[in-house]
Design a protein around this motif. Structure first.
Motif, mmCIF file in Angstrom:
data_model
loop_
_atom_site.group_PDB
_atom_site.id
_atom_site.type_symbol
_atom_site.label_atom_id
_atom_site.label_comp_id
_atom_site.label_asym_id
_atom_site.label_seq_id
_atom_site.Cartn_x
_atom_site.Cartn_y
_atom_site.Cartn_z
ATOM 1 N N ILE A 129 0.848 -1.202 0.000
ATOM 2 C CA ILE A 129 0.000 0.000 0.000
ATOM 3 C C ILE A 129 0.879 1.247 0.000
ATOM 4 O O ILE A 129 0.612 2.208 -0.748
ATOM 5 C CB ILE A 129 -0.967 -0.009 1.210
ATOM 6 C CG1 ILE A 129 -2.061 -1.064 0.998
ATOM 7 C CG2 ILE A 129 -1.588 1.365 1.432
ATOM 8 C CD1 ILE A 129 -2.968 -1.276 2.204
ATOM 9 N N GLN A 130 1.947 1.247 0.767
ATOM 10 C CA GLN A 130 2.848 2.401 0.809
ATOM 11 C C GLN A 130 3.560 2.594 -0.528
ATOM 12 O O GLN A 130 3.708 3.721 -1.004
ATOM 13 C CB GLN A 130 3.862 2.238 1.937
ATOM 14 C CG GLN A 130 3.244 2.371 3.306
ATOM 15 C CD GLN A 130 4.228 2.097 4.427
ATOM 16 O OE1 GLN A 130 5.362 1.687 4.187
ATOM 17 N NE2 GLN A 130 3.783 2.320 5.662
ATOM 18 N N GLU A 131 3.959 1.504 -1.157
ATOM 19 C CA GLU A 131 4.623 1.606 -2.462
ATOM 20 C C GLU A 131 3.671 2.140 -3.526
ATOM 21 O O GLU A 131 4.041 3.011 -4.325
ATOM 22 C CB GLU A 131 5.155 0.238 -2.893
ATOM 23 C CG GLU A 131 6.352 -0.241 -2.124
ATOM 24 C CD GLU A 131 6.805 -1.621 -2.550
ATOM 25 O OE1 GLU A 131 6.546 -2.003 -3.718
ATOM 26 O OE2 GLU A 131 7.406 -2.323 -1.722
ATOM 27 N N LEU A 136 1.523 6.544 -6.872
ATOM 28 C CA LEU A 136 0.379 7.375 -7.268
ATOM 29 C C LEU A 136 0.688 8.857 -7.163
ATOM 30 O O LEU A 136 0.116 9.664 -7.909
ATOM 31 C CB LEU A 136 -0.846 7.034 -6.407
ATOM 32 C CG LEU A 136 -1.664 5.865 -6.895
ATOM 33 C CD1 LEU A 136 -2.695 5.463 -5.865
ATOM 34 C CD2 LEU A 136 -2.343 6.181 -8.214
ATOM 35 N N LEU A 137 1.574 9.237 -6.256
ATOM 36 C CA LEU A 137 1.965 10.644 -6.175
ATOM 37 C C LEU A 137 2.718 11.076 -7.423
ATOM 38 O O LEU A 137 2.622 12.230 -7.848
ATOM 39 C CB LEU A 137 2.812 10.885 -4.925
ATOM 40 C CG LEU A 137 2.067 10.770 -3.602
ATOM 41 C CD1 LEU A 137 3.029 10.932 -2.434
ATOM 42 C CD2 LEU A 137 0.941 11.787 -3.523
ATOM 43 N N GLU A 138 3.436 10.141 -8.018
ATOM 44 C CA GLU A 138 4.171 10.442 -9.244
ATOM 45 C C GLU A 138 3.279 10.342 -10.474
ATOM 46 O O GLU A 138 3.472 11.077 -11.445
ATOM 47 C CB GLU A 138 5.363 9.496 -9.387
ATOM 48 C CG GLU A 138 6.404 9.684 -8.310
ATOM 49 C CD GLU A 138 7.521 8.655 -8.395
ATOM 50 O OE1 GLU A 138 7.640 7.979 -9.444
ATOM 51 O OE2 GLU A 138 8.268 8.530 -7.419
ATOM 52 N N GLU A 139 2.330 9.395 -10.457
ATOM 53 C CA GLU A 139 1.430 9.179 -11.599
ATOM 54 C C GLU A 139 -0.030 9.230 -11.126
ATOM 55 O O GLU A 139 -0.694 8.204 -11.043
ATOM 56 C CB GLU A 139 1.687 7.807 -12.216
ATOM 57 C CG GLU A 139 3.070 7.588 -12.754
ATOM 58 C CD GLU A 139 3.218 6.180 -13.285
ATOM 59 O OE1 GLU A 139 2.309 5.724 -14.030
ATOM 60 O OE2 GLU A 139 4.220 5.528 -12.945
ATOM 61 N N LEU A 148 -5.507 -0.885 -8.038
ATOM 62 C CA LEU A 148 -4.634 -1.757 -7.253
ATOM 63 C C LEU A 148 -4.651 -1.350 -5.781
ATOM 64 O O LEU A 148 -4.704 -2.199 -4.890
ATOM 65 C CB LEU A 148 -3.204 -1.713 -7.802
ATOM 66 C CG LEU A 148 -2.169 -2.528 -7.034
ATOM 67 C CD1 LEU A 148 -2.540 -4.015 -7.033
ATOM 68 C CD2 LEU A 148 -0.780 -2.304 -7.602
ATOM 69 N N LEU A 149 -4.637 -0.046 -5.529
ATOM 70 C CA LEU A 149 -4.690 0.426 -4.145
ATOM 71 C C LEU A 149 -5.992 -0.012 -3.472
ATOM 72 O O LEU A 149 -5.982 -0.495 -2.346
ATOM 73 C CB LEU A 149 -4.550 1.953 -4.105
ATOM 74 C CG LEU A 149 -4.534 2.586 -2.726
ATOM 75 C CD1 LEU A 149 -3.288 2.155 -1.956
ATOM 76 C CD2 LEU A 149 -4.611 4.096 -2.824
#
Length: 173
Positions: A129-131, A136-139, A148-149
Motif C-alpha cells: 500500500i505504501q509503495e 500514485l503521487l508520481e502518476e 490496485l490500491l
C-alpha cells in the motif's frame, strides 16, 4: 329551548319541507364568513409560496456559484496540496479507520489473534500500500494504480476478518 318547543319547531320544519312551501334557510347570512375564511387562507398560502420560491432561487444560485467556482479553481487546493495527494491522504485515513474498526469489532466479539503467517501477510500488504501510494503521487492519472490500491485495501481487511473465530458453540451450529 325546552324539549317541547324543540319538538314543535322540528315538527313545523318537517311540515314545511313536506309541503314544499319554503326551503330551510340559515338564521343569518353565512357567505360573508365563508368568503373571509377563503380570502385569509389565500393570503396565508401566498406568503408561504413566495418564501418557497425565494428559497429555491437562493439554493439554485448558491449551487451554481459553488459549481462555477469549483470549475475555475486551480489544480491545487487552498492549502497548496495537489488534488491527488489530498485524495490519497483521505483514502489512506479512511482505510486506517476501517482497519481499526474491524480490529476493535472482532477483538470484542472473539478475536483469535493474528498468527505469524497472517502478521507477515498483513505487513506485506501494508508495504505494498505504501509503495502504490508513493507511485500514485508520481502518476496520479494512472487508473490501474488506483484500482490496485483499492484491491490492496480490500485484501488487508479480508485477511484481518479471516482471523475471526466464533467462540460461542451455539453460533457454530
Amino acid at each position: 329551548m325546552s324539549n317541547s318547543t324543540a319538538k314543535q319547531r322540528l315538527d313545523q320544519l318537517i311540515q314545511e319541507a313536506a309541503s314544499g312551501a319554503s326551503t330551510p334557510a340559515p338564521e343569518r347570512d353565512l357567505w360573508r364568513g365563508i368568503e373571509h375564511s377563503l380570502a385569509r387562507r389565500q393570503r396565508r398560502s401566498g406568503k408561504w409560496l413566495n418564501w418557497v420560491w425565494a428559497s429555491a432561487a437562493c439554493l439554485v444560485l448558491a449551487v451554481g456559484g459553488v459549481t462555477f467556482m469549483g470549475m475555475h479553481e486551480p489544480a491545487a487546493t487552498a492549502t497548496g496540496t495537489p488534488p491527488a495527494k489530498a485524495l490519497l491522504a483521505y483514502l489512506n485515513a479512511q482505510h486506517e479507520q476501517q482497519r481499526e474498526f474491524v480490529l476493535t469489532h472482532y477483538q470484542t466479539a472473539g478475536w483469535n489473534g493474528e498468527s505469524d503467517f497472517v502478521a507477515a501477510e498483513v505487513e506485506q500488504i501494508r508495504a505494498s500500500i505504501q509503495e502504490v501510494s508513493a507511485q500514485l503521487l508520481e502518476e496520479p492519472d494512472n487508473q490501474a494504480l488506483w484500482q490496485l490500491l483499492q484491491w490492496l485495501y480490500n485484501k488487508e481487511l479480508e485477511l484481518l476478518e479471516s482471523q475471526f473465530v466464533v467462540n460461542d458453540k451455539l453460533q457454530q451450529v
